[in-house]
Enzyme design. Structure first.
Site, PDB file in Angstrom:
ATOM      1  N   LEU A 105     -24.500 -29.784  40.232  1.00 40.94           N
ATOM      2  CA  LEU A 105     -25.396 -28.623  40.225  1.00 40.94           C
ATOM      3  C   LEU A 105     -26.268 -28.683  41.473  1.00 40.94           C
ATOM      4  O   LEU A 105     -26.693 -29.755  41.897  1.00 40.94           O
ATOM      5  CB  LEU A 105     -26.290 -28.641  38.989  1.00 40.94           C
ATOM      6  CG  LEU A 105     -25.621 -28.399  37.644  1.00 40.94           C
ATOM      7  CD1 LEU A 105     -26.650 -28.528  36.525  1.00 40.94           C
ATOM      8  CD2 LEU A 105     -24.974 -27.044  37.591  1.00 40.94           C
ATOM      9  N   ASP A 106     -26.550 -27.536  42.030  1.00 39.00           N
ATOM     10  CA  ASP A 106     -27.416 -27.434  43.190  1.00 39.00           C
ATOM     11  C   ASP A 106     -28.798 -28.001  42.864  1.00 39.00           C
ATOM     12  O   ASP A 106     -29.315 -27.767  41.774  1.00 39.00           O
ATOM     13  CB  ASP A 106     -27.534 -25.951  43.573  1.00 39.00           C
ATOM     14  CG  ASP A 106     -28.271 -25.752  44.869  1.00 39.00           C
ATOM     15  OD1 ASP A 106     -29.517 -25.797  44.836  1.00 39.00           O
ATOM     16  OD2 ASP A 106     -27.620 -25.560  45.902  1.00 39.00           O
ATOM     17  N   PRO A 107     -29.404 -28.754  43.792  1.00 39.48           N
ATOM     18  CA  PRO A 107     -30.737 -29.306  43.533  1.00 39.48           C
ATOM     19  C   PRO A 107     -31.789 -28.238  43.227  1.00 39.48           C
ATOM     20  O   PRO A 107     -32.780 -28.506  42.554  1.00 39.48           O
ATOM     21  CB  PRO A 107     -31.091 -30.040  44.824  1.00 39.48           C
ATOM     22  CG  PRO A 107     -29.792 -30.345  45.462  1.00 39.48           C
ATOM     23  CD  PRO A 107     -28.861 -29.227  45.066  1.00 39.48           C
TER      24      PRO A 107
END
Length: 64
Positions: free
Chosen positions: A49-51
């Site tokens: 998942l994107d930060p």
């Protein structure tokens, strides 16, 4: 003695914003190692998942 089958699990984690998927893996690995007095355990995630996003992250622990 703790066997790896005892800690082979799938965990569902709500990843906080600003944490990377690896940050979550590292935190969970540390918690499990401390709780069960282990020196080594496999922990990984089933997708990045994107930060900048929060959301459900699947974490797998134990043997392959």
């Amino acid at each position: 003695m703790i066997h790896s089958k005892d800690i082979s699990k799938m965990l569902l984690v709500n990843k906080p914003i600003e944490w990377t998927s690896f940050d979550v893996v590292k935190k969970i690995r540390g918690i499990i190692k401390k709780k069960y007095n282990l020196t080594k355990i496999k922990v990984g995630h089933a997708g990045t998942l994107d930060p900048k996003a929060s959301g459900l992250l699947i974490i797998c622990t134990g043997k392959q």
